[in-house]
Write a protein that holds these residues in place. Sequence first.
Motif, short mmCIF file in Angstrom:
data_model
loop_
_atom_site.label_atom_id
_atom_site.label_comp_id
_atom_site.label_asym_id
_atom_site.label_seq_id
_atom_site.Cartn_x
_atom_site.Cartn_y
_atom_site.Cartn_z
N ALA A 291 -35.82 67.31 106.90
CA ALA A 291 -36.75 66.91 105.83
C ALA A 291 -37.65 65.78 106.31
CB ALA A 291 -35.97 66.48 104.59
N ASP B 252 -47.19 70.18 101.04
CA ASP B 252 -45.93 69.56 101.46
C ASP B 252 -45.82 68.12 100.95
OD1 ASP B 252 -44.82 71.74 102.70
OD2 ASP B 252 -45.24 71.06 104.75
N PHE C 121 -45.00 68.18 97.36
CA PHE C 121 -43.60 68.55 97.19
C PHE C 121 -42.69 67.33 97.32
CE2 PHE C 121 -39.61 69.34 99.42
CZ PHE C 121 -38.94 70.11 98.48
N PHE C 122 -42.90 66.52 98.35
CA PHE C 122 -42.05 65.35 98.55
C PHE C 122 -42.22 64.34 97.41
CE2 PHE C 122 -41.83 66.87 102.95
CZ PHE C 122 -40.46 66.79 103.14
N GLN D 186 -43.13 64.98 94.28
CA GLN D 186 -42.60 65.53 93.04
C GLN D 186 -41.09 65.68 93.05
OE1 GLN D 186 -44.82 69.14 92.91
NE2 GLN D 186 -46.69 68.15 92.20
N SER D 187 -40.47 65.67 94.23
CA SER D 187 -39.03 65.90 94.31
C SER D 187 -38.22 64.75 93.76
CB SER D 187 -38.62 66.19 95.76
OG SER D 187 -38.77 65.03 96.55
N VAL D 188 -38.81 63.57 93.68
CA VAL D 188 -38.14 62.40 93.10
C VAL D 188 -39.17 61.62 92.29
CG1 VAL D 188 -36.72 60.36 93.53
CG2 VAL D 188 -36.64 62.26 95.14
N GLU E 176 -33.41 60.40 91.11
CA GLU E 176 -32.78 61.25 92.11
C GLU E 176 -32.13 62.50 91.52
OE1 GLU E 176 -30.65 59.06 95.33
OE2 GLU E 176 -31.05 57.35 94.00
N TYR F 75 -33.33 64.89 90.34
CA TYR F 75 -34.11 66.09 90.64
C TYR F 75 -33.80 66.65 92.02
CZ TYR F 75 -36.70 65.16 86.40
OH TYR F 75 -37.03 64.96 85.09
N GLY G 296 -34.26 65.29 95.16
CA GLY G 296 -35.00 64.84 96.34
C GLY G 296 -34.47 63.52 96.87
N ASN G 297 -35.13 62.99 97.87
CA ASN G 297 -34.74 61.73 98.48
C ASN G 297 -35.79 60.67 98.16
OD1 ASN G 297 -34.85 59.72 100.85
ND2 ASN G 297 -32.81 60.61 100.95
N ALA H 47 -39.85 60.42 99.18
CA ALA H 47 -40.82 60.42 98.07
C ALA H 47 -41.69 59.17 98.12
CB ALA H 47 -40.09 60.52 96.73
#
Length: 194
Positions: free
Chosen positions: A66, A94, A97-98, A100-102, A123, A125, A127-128, A132
Amino acid sequence: MAVSTAGRGRFAVVGEPVVAVDLINTVAGPGSPLAEDLLSTDRDADAWWQIEGSRVPDGERPDLRALRRLRSALRETIEALVDGRPVPHAAVSDLNFFMQSVPASTRLLLTGTGLRAQTQWHEEYGGNPRLAFIAAQAAEFLADPARASRLRRCANPACLMIFVAVNPRRSWCAPGVCGNRVRVARHYRRAGGT
């Protein structure tokens, strides 16, 4: 901003105003004779996080794949901006994505000396928060044309590092590294060396 080489081991140039620039400089760019990836193992990544840890939110260190995926998206985006090319849509996707992941939210806290804003990373959700944060910090920087215009490629033709020229006269990734090498080579040529 102080770019430092002391105590950094293989990570010679770190301390740029945006963590993303430090991250993209952990691998030589396409066409470089130095194809070394400074994040090729978990141990390498641990060393990088040790250096950058105080600049990112607390939390678990992300998976190496990641981290390298984020680095790739950032490098494609930043190099496109530096070179005056269109930014690839896939790289922007991409980065989104990062981010929105957290998701993050800000909370206001009462302290003994007044108020303090605190960022809460969600967290749940999956992601890291560290990744993020790096993506969000980069997005804020890159979306500001005045700030993004400070991105430069090192003036040493043998170096492909990118830096943020806080001082508009800065032309080297690190004066003590590339700047010194170029000046020594120029002096050697002038003095009659080959």
